[in-house]
Design an enzyme around this catalytic site. Structure first.
Site, PDB file in Angstrom:
ATOM      1  N   SER A 179       4.117  -3.429  -4.369  1.00 57.84           N
ATOM      2  CA  SER A 179       3.214  -3.893  -3.080  1.00 57.84           C
ATOM      3  C   SER A 179       1.804  -3.792  -2.874  1.00 57.84           C
ATOM      4  CB  SER A 179       3.640  -2.739  -1.958  1.00 57.84           C
ATOM      5  OG  SER A 179       3.490  -1.349  -2.546  1.00 57.84           O
TER       6      SER A 179
ATOM      7  N   ASP B 215      -4.261   2.588   3.849  1.00 60.08           N
ATOM      8  CA  ASP B 215      -2.757   3.623   4.320  1.00 60.08           C
ATOM      9  C   ASP B 215      -2.321   4.609   3.221  1.00 60.08           C
ATOM     10  OD1 ASP B 215      -1.119   2.493   2.478  1.00 60.08           O
ATOM     11  OD2 ASP B 215       0.050   1.397   3.626  1.00 60.08           O
TER      12      ASP B 215
ATOM     13  N   HIS C 117      -2.194   2.484   0.108  1.00 57.77           N
ATOM     14  CA  HIS C 117      -2.255   1.273  -0.489  1.00 57.77           C
ATOM     15  C   HIS C 117      -3.746   1.337  -0.540  1.00 57.77           C
ATOM     16  CE1 HIS C 117       1.556   0.556   0.239  1.00 57.77           C
ATOM     17  NE2 HIS C 117       2.387  -0.048  -0.607  1.00 57.77           N
TER      18      HIS C 117
END
Length: 384
Positions: free
Chosen positions: A58, A350, A353
């Site tokens: 990610s 978040d 991340h």
């Protein structure tokens, strides 16, 4: 008093000169190569890179999970507030704006590598400037990513996609096999992996089966296998990032017992894996003729920020900018709830991340800073 002011001035100059103070504003969206190079003080640097191929999780996924999972899944980054600083458009990047590989592509004079799962068959046959295969929550080991989500694309599957789609689509674009192999040998293969293997997957599944030392060696063995596959397919320029200090994420800090600012048990686990990477890449370069392997130390980039946040323009290093469904900042972002306004001075968007600002920082340090790259920096690899 004059002497004191002079000493302070000299110290500030030293910090600026030797990179211990590194505050550069995130450039505007859609900045061109020339202006970004100027913004980064990359003067008189010529880059002739034909393509960038991106593999990973990610940190570098720019839309594959969004295409696979739809717009309602958090690991696909398919809803606001993700993309709030990307013209307010959720693109599949799990952050507020751009990710590090976007800035790297712009420096190379290339478009952002599109996500393979979001491309039509026609687009796949046309593209010659690179593709992104990264998938959030994916892992190095074949079974690992499926613990977090059954539909993610693990590393071996990303390599499969490169071999079975891109390779086949590209061959017809070149007049000769020699031209095709030269193109591949000059392209950049950017890889960021193993964070999910060392995080929740290890804790929930693999810790029952392996010691961390044995598990790290297992990850390295699988990583080596897939890197060799890419080499056999024609890749020659590899930039490999290690794993960031996962124990310093807002999620870890708020859900694990710890005595210091970070969860050192997790960081120690990451370090055991990271310490195996340099010898792996050196061995591969020495045995795979014509290859160049560069290691990017993203762990150090994050640690430098945590130790001296103000030097990098950060005011908050350990809380999430977005709010979850419980009204806290511990789980994934809740849909369509406005995030914090001070995003530019936050390390995390978040609980897992980085913010766009942190993405920009690790990208430009990889590009320019040989203290976080070995044996050369990313610009030098791109020019090689």
């Amino acid at each position: 008093m004059v002497k004191l002011h002079l000493c302070v001035f000299i110290i500030l100059i030293y910090l600026l000169e030797f990179g211990l103070s590194d505050v550069i504003e995130v450039p505007p969206l859609n900045i061109n190569q020339k202006d970004l190079m100027k913004h980064l003080s990359l003067i008189d640097i010529k880059i002739a890179l034909p393509a960038i191929y991106v593999f990973g999780d990610s940190f570098v996924d720019n839309g594959n999970n969004k295409a696979i999972l739809g717009n309602k899944d958090a690991i696909g980054g398919g809803y606001l507030p993700f993309g709030i600083d990307f013209d307010g458009k959720p693109t599949g990047r799990v952050t507020n704006g751009r990710i590090g590989v976007d800035f790297i592509a712009t420096v190379a004079g290339l478009p952002y590598p599109p996500p393979i799962m979001g491309m039509s068959k026609i687009d796949r046959k046309r593209i010659q400037t690179g593709v992104n295969y990264a998938s959030g929550s994916s892992g190095l080991l074949p079974q690992n990513g499926h613990f977090l989500h059954k539909n993610v694309i693990n590393f071996f599957q990303q390599v499969d996609l490169f071999e079975n789609t891109t390779m086949e689509d590209l061959k017809g674009k070149f007049d000769s096999y020699k031209g095709f192999t030269q193109y591949l040998s000059k392209s950049l293969f950017f890889i960021h992996h193993a964070g999910n293997d060392l995080g929740l997957t290890f804790e929930a599944e693999m810790a029952k089966k392996y010691s961390i030392d044995k598990y790290a060696k297992l990850l390295i063995k699988e990583f080596s296998k897939q890197l060799k596959r890419l080499y056999t397919l024609g890749a020659r320029k590899f930039f490999v990032s290690n794993v960031s200090p996962l124990g310093c994420s807002p999620f870890s800090i708020n859900t694990k017992n710890h005595s210091g600012p970070c969860v050192e048990e997790i960081n120690n686990r990451v370090s055991i894996y990271n310490e195996l990477l340099p010898s792996l890449l050196k061995n591969l370069q020495s045995t795979l003729s014509g290859s160049k392997f560069v290691l990017g130390d993203i762990y150090k980039v994050f640690k430098d920020v945590f130790e001296m946040p103000e030097s990098y323009g950060f005011k908050d290093v350990n809380t999430s900018c977005c709010i979850d469904n419980n009204g806290t900042k511990i789980q994934v972002c809740a849909p369509n709830i406005a995030p914090c306004k001070d995003r530019k001075t936050r390390v995390f968007f978040d609980p897992f991340h980085p913010s766009e600002t942190m993405h920009f920082l690790w990208a430009r340090r990889f590009l320019k800073d040989s203290s976080v790259c070995s044996p050369i920096n990313l610009i030098q690899l791109m020019q090689a």
